[in-house]
Design a protein around this motif. Sequence first.
Motif, PDB file in Angstrom:
ATOM      1  N   GLU A 129      35.944  69.387  25.620  1.00 36.43           N
ATOM      2  CA  GLU A 129      35.285  68.175  25.104  1.00 36.43           C
ATOM      3  C   GLU A 129      35.878  66.903  25.696  1.00 36.43           C
ATOM      4  O   GLU A 129      35.149  65.978  26.047  1.00 36.43           O
ATOM      5  N   THR A 130      37.194  66.827  25.756  1.00 32.23           N
ATOM      6  CA  THR A 130      37.828  65.563  26.160  1.00 32.23           C
ATOM      7  C   THR A 130      38.066  65.472  27.663  1.00 32.23           C
ATOM      8  O   THR A 130      38.269  64.374  28.179  1.00 32.23           O
ATOM      9  N   ALA A 131      38.066  66.608  28.364  1.00 32.70           N
ATOM     10  CA  ALA A 131      38.404  66.657  29.792  1.00 32.70           C
ATOM     11  C   ALA A 131      39.791  66.069  30.037  1.00 32.70           C
ATOM     12  O   ALA A 131      40.054  65.482  31.087  1.00 32.70           O
ATOM     13  N   CYS A 132      40.675  66.203  29.058  1.00 35.20           N
ATOM     14  CA  CYS A 132      42.008  65.610  29.199  1.00 35.20           C
ATOM     15  C   CYS A 132      42.938  66.550  29.945  1.00 35.20           C
ATOM     16  O   CYS A 132      42.658  67.740  30.114  1.00 35.20           O
ATOM     17  N   ARG A 133      44.034  66.004  30.405  1.00 39.61           N
ATOM     18  CA  ARG A 133      45.086  66.785  31.036  1.00 39.61           C
ATOM     19  C   ARG A 133      45.940  67.437  29.939  1.00 39.61           C
ATOM     20  O   ARG A 133      45.861  67.067  28.768  1.00 39.61           O
ATOM     21  N   VAL A 134      46.786  68.371  30.366  1.00 39.62           N
ATOM     22  CA  VAL A 134      47.651  69.055  29.403  1.00 39.62           C
ATOM     23  C   VAL A 134      48.533  68.054  28.660  1.00 39.62           C
ATOM     24  O   VAL A 134      48.752  68.168  27.457  1.00 39.62           O
ATOM     25  N   GLY A 135      49.040  67.048  29.386  1.00 38.73           N
ATOM     26  CA  GLY A 135      49.888  66.042  28.754  1.00 38.73           C
ATOM     27  C   GLY A 135      49.189  65.330  27.618  1.00 38.73           C
ATOM     28  O   GLY A 135      49.819  64.972  26.610  1.00 38.73           O
ATOM     29  N   GLY A 136      47.879  65.118  27.737  1.00 42.74           N
ATOM     30  CA  GLY A 136      47.131  64.461  26.673  1.00 42.74           C
ATOM     31  C   GLY A 136      47.119  65.278  25.400  1.00 42.74           C
ATOM     32  O   GLY A 136      47.184  64.736  24.288  1.00 42.74           O
ATOM     33  N   ALA A 137      47.044  66.609  25.535  1.00 46.18           N
ATOM     34  CA  ALA A 137      47.064  67.482  24.359  1.00 46.18           C
ATOM     35  C   ALA A 137      48.458  67.544  23.751  1.00 46.18           C
ATOM     36  O   ALA A 137      48.612  67.511  22.526  1.00 46.18           O
ATOM     37  N   LEU A 138      49.480  67.629  24.589  1.00 44.95           N
ATOM     38  CA  LEU A 138      50.845  67.720  24.074  1.00 44.95           C
ATOM     39  C   LEU A 138      51.284  66.429  23.391  1.00 44.95           C
ATOM     40  O   LEU A 138      52.100  66.458  22.461  1.00 44.95           O
TER      41      LEU A 138
END
Length: 370
Positions: A183-192
Amino acid sequence: MNDDASVNEQTVAAAVELVLAKLGVSPDNTPRQAKAKTMPTFAEYAPEVAKSTPKTSSKTWIYYWNILVAEWGDRPIDEPRATDINALANLVQERAAAKSESYTGAGARALFIDAVKCFYRRAAEDRLIPITESPAATIKNTKGRNHSRRALTSPELTEINRAAASSGPDPLLDSLLLRFHSETACRVGGALNLRRRDLNPRDCTVLLREKGGKNRRQPVSPTLLNALLEHHDSRGTDHDPHSQVLRLRNGTPIRYHTYQTFWNRIWRTLPWAKGLGVTSHWLRYTTLTWVERTFGYAVAAAYAGHAGPDTSSDRGGVTLTYTAATIHEVAAALSALTGEPHPLADLAVLSGEAATLQGDSDLLLPPGRR
């Protein structure tokens, strides 16, 4: 002859002492020759570099600084030559390429060079090595790094979601991670970096903190937002708004290693995914490709966080200064992607063919509501 020289030296010394006395300076207070600067080793200096580098960049480069320590830990940092660094960069590339048939290792080599250049910039700032004398000064990194990443096809994405939902000790977390990145197309850092205070039920957005210290509000579906809230409330040890959202079953916050373990399991289940080297970043490619094809380049750039009213990035080019998409247009694209209404989408002047994310979205719901 020697006696005369001794007398002359004593006379000169007495004259010097007389002058110093008149100036009010004691011989003991005269400047002494500066001590030679002790050059730290890689093992000694790498932790200092890590502490002085922004957290988002340090997380990426710490792996490569550890390689410097492992290979050259006892060597002074001014000892290696440019040829030594290039040789080690080639070794890093070879090791990375051996992990998968699809890897060339070029990306790992480029990241290693970036990490080394940062290392020696810190040394120059500490006046240990002039930047012009840095062994990394003449090394040029590759531009336009080639890679094999592409958007996943709908059947491929379906297979990954099914594999995540049917294997592993925590399919709920695995499905939540896939949905969040899709959904967000975020990088792993964005989730962490996602914290409880970053979840905004009022406008159905999350605050993403990614590389370069840049933050952005990203629309998410009501289903995903509710799943994130319930996930944190059920697994968090407290209700601290600053606590990390995504956690393991035992309440421990996830780390990069969680992703490595997850994708290794997917690779064992789906050999084609291992052959391609599929990772979470492929989900970013998949979503952004769909958004670009459906809503255009400006919306895709905003969706990716490459350009927009709240950023100074020039990734999208000068034209996006005038045509940057709004968060409302991003929300409209998300609404079409998920098939769910979004409170911010009503203000966007866009239209797009509705699409549905592949996978078992019911896994995001609490057991009593499935």
